[in-house]
Structures are given as structure tokens and as C-alpha cells.
Design an enzyme around this catalytic site. Structure first.
Site, PDB file in Angstrom:
ATOM      1  N   GLU A  13      -4.049  -0.221   8.086  1.00 49.64           N
ATOM      2  CA  GLU A  13      -2.939  -0.229   8.879  1.00 49.64           C
ATOM      3  C   GLU A  13      -3.067  -0.619  10.262  1.00 49.64           C
ATOM      4  O   GLU A  13      -4.149  -0.448  10.926  1.00 49.64           O
ATOM      5  CB  GLU A  13      -2.764   1.635   9.326  1.00 49.64           C
ATOM      6  CG  GLU A  13      -2.245   2.272   7.872  1.00 49.64           C
ATOM      7  CD  GLU A  13      -2.083   3.925   7.970  1.00 49.64           C
ATOM      8  OE1 GLU A  13      -1.794   4.220   9.328  1.00 49.64           O
ATOM      9  OE2 GLU A  13      -2.235   4.490   7.290  1.00 49.64           O
TER      10      GLU A  13
ATOM     11  N   ARG B 119       0.699  -1.256  -0.018  1.00 44.88           N
ATOM     12  CA  ARG B 119      -0.100  -0.022   0.015  1.00 44.88           C
ATOM     13  C   ARG B 119       0.857   1.364  -0.052  1.00 44.88           C
ATOM     14  O   ARG B 119       1.957   1.307   0.885  1.00 44.88           O
ATOM     15  CB  ARG B 119      -0.694   0.172   1.357  1.00 44.88           C
ATOM     16  CG  ARG B 119      -1.779   1.224   1.525  1.00 44.88           C
ATOM     17  CD  ARG B 119      -2.749   1.301   2.674  1.00 44.88           C
ATOM     18  NE  ARG B 119      -3.218   2.485   2.834  1.00 44.88           N
ATOM     19  CZ  ARG B 119      -3.227   3.463   3.777  1.00 44.88           C
ATOM     20  NH1 ARG B 119      -2.799   2.780   4.673  1.00 44.88           N
ATOM     21  NH2 ARG B 119      -4.077   4.417   3.485  1.00 44.88           N
TER      22      ARG B 119
ATOM     23  N   TYR C  15      -5.408   1.263  15.314  1.00 46.10           N
ATOM     24  CA  TYR C  15      -4.143   1.095  16.151  1.00 46.10           C
ATOM     25  C   TYR C  15      -4.353   0.743  17.833  1.00 46.10           C
ATOM     26  O   TYR C  15      -3.807   0.221  18.436  1.00 46.10           O
ATOM     27  CB  TYR C  15      -3.436   2.585  16.085  1.00 46.10           C
ATOM     28  CG  TYR C  15      -2.687   2.611  14.951  1.00 46.10           C
ATOM     29  CD1 TYR C  15      -1.279   2.222  14.828  1.00 46.10           C
ATOM     30  CD2 TYR C  15      -3.343   3.297  13.865  1.00 46.10           C
ATOM     31  CE1 TYR C  15      -0.673   2.443  13.666  1.00 46.10           C
ATOM     32  CE2 TYR C  15      -2.504   3.322  12.606  1.00 46.10           C
ATOM     33  CZ  TYR C  15      -1.397   2.974  12.733  1.00 46.10           C
ATOM     34  OH  TYR C  15      -0.644   3.274  11.294  1.00 46.10           O
TER      35      TYR C  15
ATOM     36  N   ASN D 213      -7.954   1.471   9.404  1.00 47.72           N
ATOM     37  CA  ASN D 213      -6.593   1.854  10.056  1.00 47.72           C
ATOM     38  C   ASN D 213      -6.851   1.666  11.743  1.00 47.72           C
ATOM     39  O   ASN D 213      -7.634   2.547  11.992  1.00 47.72           O
ATOM     40  CB  ASN D 213      -6.219   3.414   9.911  1.00 47.72           C
ATOM     41  CG  ASN D 213      -5.361   3.469   8.461  1.00 47.72           C
ATOM     42  OD1 ASN D 213      -5.603   2.544   7.606  1.00 47.72           O
ATOM     43  ND2 ASN D 213      -5.037   4.680   8.210  1.00 47.72           N
TER      44      ASN D 213
ATOM     45  N   HIS E 144      -3.513  10.997   0.463  1.00 49.20           N
ATOM     46  CA  HIS E 144      -2.832  10.900   1.894  1.00 49.20           C
ATOM     47  C   HIS E 144      -2.556  12.098   2.587  1.00 49.20           C
ATOM     48  O   HIS E 144      -1.128  12.105   2.597  1.00 49.20           O
ATOM     49  CB  HIS E 144      -1.774   9.750   1.919  1.00 49.20           C
ATOM     50  CG  HIS E 144      -1.663   8.948   3.284  1.00 49.20           C
ATOM     51  ND1 HIS E 144      -1.724   7.642   3.614  1.00 49.20           N
ATOM     52  CD2 HIS E 144      -1.235   9.463   4.426  1.00 49.20           C
ATOM     53  CE1 HIS E 144      -1.464   7.337   4.825  1.00 49.20           C
ATOM     54  NE2 HIS E 144      -1.000   8.602   5.353  1.00 49.20           N
TER      55      HIS E 144
END
Ligand code: NOJ
Length: 524
Positions: A413, A108, A341, A339, A153
């Protein structure tokens, strides 16, 4: 041979191998293996243009919003900038070799808008910029690595900011569609996975609410910016971004999809929210947290309108979509880019006291905290708001599955940065905690998939340490360490671990011991 490159001596490599073996031997717990995932599941690694490319004014690239922002003193920690970054612009071949050596299926990366359209719609396409991405795409395809491309991005030509204020203006929609069209036309024959934009939900907050990302707009009590309105501008900006997405996807489906056979999604910042207490009000706050962050973007792109939870508290402050807009916005993602985390606790502010920034309609009247009864939700990382909470990845995927009818998802991510210490560079290379992080998160994800979540792939963030936006180069998420003096790429233990994992090395266990413990055992 990539492992023992000139920066790392042969003996040092042997030492690293030994450490990894000790680590894996001493650790125990259930195994997580590639074969725990479906056969067609894609594993990859990700980057973004501005964070790695450098060459900020080479071969026709114009200044972008981050170039200009980082020239203002005090905006970025340590005065860092992306002018050189990881010099990927010149070292892309070497980097693709590293990517291939990991054994991933997919890579990516994002396109730099100001490299291929230095003046947006107001100037020509830059042939050198197009050539750069053509070389990357050709190289990936020829090595059997599937390109997974983010169109936008966080970086765009500064001219669009100077002319009309970028995302605050509907004119940015037209510029974005022109840019996406340029990408589809030039690169679409080799790209089967497009994402229109990265984390619009985080970007709006950082750029227009906290004023920490360019164009650094905000108002009190969120911050002290020269201009902006933290309550209203994020909403306007998101509306323009969503319409830009919808129009670009419409164009792709009409003019390209049939011939090129790709799919298009969007990537969102998907923090998981858990209620701070069992109290119904906090449970409701956690649901609002998810609706105000994920639903804000995904409800319009799935159902054609903003979440009812947002309408309830924001009323007419939320823009309306026309019926024509609803039509092209609805079902405008083929997949969801997640994404993920970390996880946070949500606390209700409607009926209890909260900070002035939390107790607001634009924040959904909820506060977030990482602490419950004096206990942290998870271990600290390099970014204090991102605690290690492996269960959260399973929970967020489960939430998306329920709310969006199990639409295909990619974990675009997932990654770990060490808490900052004054430690030596070698500590960064022996990154046991990163390995442990990925093993635990993958384990939770595999369980969610067994429970029926339609997750199609997983990308480690990130290939190599890079320009971490306003935090600069001190925070490191990479599988490869970058020597900032020589820009040499040095594999960390996690790169070796990922390579083994992707070979389905069944000896690799889920690490249950803390790294300190493992260090101590290994030392004794
Ligand atoms: C998400 C962003 O997409 C990426 O650019 C950033 O480096 C990571 N989060 C880590 O903060």
C-alpha cells in the site's frame, strides 16, 4: 470505453485531459518511468473487502465485527458504515474492468471472513461466499491480472468476538487456521501471492490500545473504554495473531504450496522513524520505534523471537515462544508486505519528559512528532499523522533490507488522501496532489531498488474511494471517485496518470512544483 462513462460528460473529460496535460507540461524535474523499475516488477492497485463490498447481510454473510461496531452510535464519523460501501459485491465486474483499464499486472484484495465462514469454525462454509470470490478470481485470471490476496484485513465474524473474545484468546488461532485452510483449498489454484493478515501491528494498537477499532478495548491514560488494558492486551493479541500466521503458513507449506506453487507473506504498517535530533538518545529512540512496530511482528516471523529491543524494556510482559513454536515461526514469510504512507520523528522518553502515553514500556519509551524546530516533516494529508515524506519509502525499504537479509518485499500500500475541505467533488477528481505524491514516492523507491533493495512490486492504495474505517467516507484515497448518491465510479486525473505511467509514457515528469503553483500557472 471506460474513461467517459455516463457520469462524466464528454466535454468534462476533454477538460480533465487538458488539465492533466497543462499540469504535466508545467511541471518539471526528473522523469519517473515504469522502465526505471526491473522488468519483472509488478504494479498493482489494492482494496479490502469490508471497505468496498457492501451487501453486508446478503447471500448468507453474517454480521462481522465492523457491522456491529458501526451500529453503536458515535463510533464512526458521520454515522457512516460499510453496509453498502462501494457496492462492489454487485459491481465487481465493472470494477475489474476498471482495474484492467489501468493496465496493472496485479490486484490486491481481501476475502471477507464472515462471507465465506459466517460462523467461523462453528458452522458451515457458505457456498455463495465461495462462489463470489471464485467469480472474482476467474475474471482476474482470464484478464491476465495476478490475484494478490489478503486473507484477513480487519474483519471477522462477530460470533468469534461474542463466544471467546476473538484475538484476546488463543482459540482465535484455531479459527484463523480453519479460515486460511478454507481459502487455500477453494482459491489456491489461482492465487500465487497470499498474505495472511493486514497490519496486525496497527490493528492491535487501534483495537486494544486506543480503543478506536472494534472491539474498542483500552484503559487510561490511552482512552476511556468500558474494559481493556492498553499496556498488556496489545501484546497478547499480537502473540495470538503471530502464532495464527505461523500455523497457517505451516499448513500451506505442508499441504498446498508444492501443488499450488504460491508464496505467503504478511502485510505490516511500516511507518518510517527518523530521530528528532542528532542526539544519540533520539537516534536510539528511532531505532526502538522501528523495532517496536515492524520488528515486533517480523523478528518472530524471521528469527523466531521478539526483538531484543522489546525484551529489554518489556521483560516478562512479552510472551515466550516454546521451542516448537520458534521452529515453525522462524522463516515463516516468503516476502514482506510493506504498507508505507509516511515518516515521523522519534524523541527519546527515557531521559526527557514526554506525554504519559509515550513514556511507557509498551510504547518503547518514545514519543513521535511531525515537527522539528517549527518545521513540519512534510505536507499535510487527510490523516494528520500521515505527512508527505517521499524519502521515507526508500529509508524504510533500506531498513528492511538490512534487518531481514534483503528478503523480497512488496509495497502493498502507498497512497494519498487530500486534507479535508468543504471543496466540491470536482476538486477531488482533479487530484494533482495525488499524482505528485505517487511520482515522488516512486522516484525514491526506484533509487532504493537501484541501491540493491529487493522490492518486487508496488500497489497504489486504493482503486476507488471507500469506507475508511472510523473516518467513514470523507477521507478519500481512490484513483476513482465514488458518487455516494449513485455509486457511479468517476476516474480522477490520477487514474489517467497511472494508466499513462504503466504504459511507460516518458512524458510524465516527477512533479517538483506544488499543486497550488501549477493551478495558478494553469489558470493564468
Ligand atoms: C492501511 C489499511 O490497510 C487500509 O485499510 C486503509 O484504508 C489505509 N491504511 C489508509 O488508511
Amino acid at each position: 470505453m471506460i474513461w467517459c462513462n455516463s457520469v462524466v460528460s464528454y466535454n468534462y473529460c476533454k477538460f480533465q485531459w487538458l488539465l492533466l496535460c497543462c499540469f504535466l507540461f508545467l511541471a518539471h524535474g526528473e522523469n519517473i518511468k515504469r522502465s526505471d523499475f526491473p522488468d519483472e516488477f509488478l504494479f498493482g492497485v489494492g482494496t479490502s473487502a469490508y471497505q468496498i463490498e457492501g451487501a453486508y447481510l446478503e447471500d448468507g454473510k453474517s454480521l462481522n465485527n465492523w457491522d456491529v461496531f458501526s451500529l453503536s452510535p458515535g463510533t464512526i464519523r458521520n454515522g457512516d458504515n460499510g453496509f453498502v460501501a462501494d457496492d462492489h459485491y454487485h459491481q465487481y465486474l465493472k470494477d475489474i474492468e476498471l482495474i484492467q483499464s489501468l493496465g496493472v499486472d496485479t490486484y490486491r484484495f481481501s476475502i471477507s471472513w464472515s462471507r465465506i465462514l459466517p460462523r467461523g469454525r462453528f458452522g458451515d462454509v457458505n457456498p455463495d461466499g465461495i462462489m463470489f470470490y471464485n467469480k472474482i478470481l476467474d475474471e482476474l485470471v482470464c484478464r491476465g491480472i495476478k490475484p494478490f490476496v489478503t486473507i484477513y484485513h480487519f474483519d471477522f465474524p462477530q460470533e468469534l468476538q461474542d463466544r471467546y473474545g476473538s484475538w484476546l484468546s488463543p482459540l482465535m488461532q484455531e479459527d484463523y487456521v480453519h479460515y486460511a485452510d478454507t481459502c487455500f483449498k477453494n482459491f489456491g489454484d489461482r492465487v500465487k501471492y497470499w498474505t495472511t493478515m493486514n497490519e496486525p501491528n496497527l490493528f492491535t494498537q487501534m483495537a486494544y490500545q486506543n480503543g478506536k477499532y472494534p472491539p474498542a478495548r483500552c484503559s487510561q491514560p490511552f482512552g476511556d473504554c468500558p474494559a481493556g488494558n492498553s499496556d498488556t492486551e496489545p501484546i497478547v493479541v499480537m502473540h495470538n495473531m503471530l502464532l495464527a500466521h505461523g500455523k497457517a503458513v505451516n499448513l500451506y507449506r505442508r499441504d498446498y504450496q508444492h501443488e499450488q506453487g504460491g508464496s505467503v507473506g504478511i502485510v505490516l504498517d511500516c511507518i518510517m522513524y527518523e530521530p528528532l535530533t542528532d542526539n544519540e538518545l533520539d537516534q536510539e529512540a528511532a531505532r526502538r520505534g522501528l523495532a517496536f512496530s515492524i520488528g515486533w511482528a517480523l523478528d518472530p516471523l524471521t528469527f523466531g523471537d521478539y526483538p531484543s529491543e522489546m525484551r529489554q524494556y518489556l521483560g516478562n510482559q512479552l510472551p515466550q515462544f516454546t521451542s516448537a513454536e520458534r521452529k515453525f515461526m522462524r522463516n515463516s514469510v516468503d516476502f514482506i508486505g510493506v504498507n508505507h504512507y509516511s515518516t515521523t520523528y522519534a524523541k527519546d522518553c527515557l531521559y526527557s519528559n514526554c506525554s504519559v502515553t509515550a513514556n511507557r514500556a509498551t510504547k518503547g519509551f518514545l514519543d513521535t512528532t511531525s515537527e522539528r524546530d517549527g518545521v513540519q516533516i512534510g505536507e499535510l494529508t487527510g490523516i494528520s499523522s500521515l505527512r508527505v515524506v517521499p524519502r521515507g519509502i526508500g529509508e524504510v525499504v533500506e531498513y528492511l533490507k538490512e534487518r531481514y537479509d534483503n528478503k523480497p518485499m512488496f509495497i502493498t500500500e502507498n497512497g494519498y488522501s487530500e486534507p479535508q475541505t468543504e471543496g466540491q467533488d470536482q476538486d477531488a477528481i482533479q487530484d494533482f496532489k495525488r499524482i505528485e505524491f505517487h511520482q515522488m514516492y516512486l522516484s525514491s523507491l526506484a533509487q532504493a531498488i537501484r541501491d540493491g533493495a529487493n522490492v518486487k512490486g508496488y500497489f497504489v492504495w486504493t482503486l476507488m474511494d471507500d469506507f475508511e474505517w472510523i473516518i467513514g467516507y470523507r477521507i478519500k484515497f481512490g484513483l476513482y471517485y465514488i458518487d455516494r448518491q449513485t455509486l457511479a465510479r468517476v476516474p480522477k486525473l490520477s487514474a489517467k496518470w497511472y494508466q499513462d505511467f504503466l504504459k511507460n509514457n516518458t512524458q510524465t515528469p516527477v512533479i517538483r512544483l506544488s499543486s497550488e503553483l501549477v493551478h495558478n500557472k494553469a489558470d493564468s
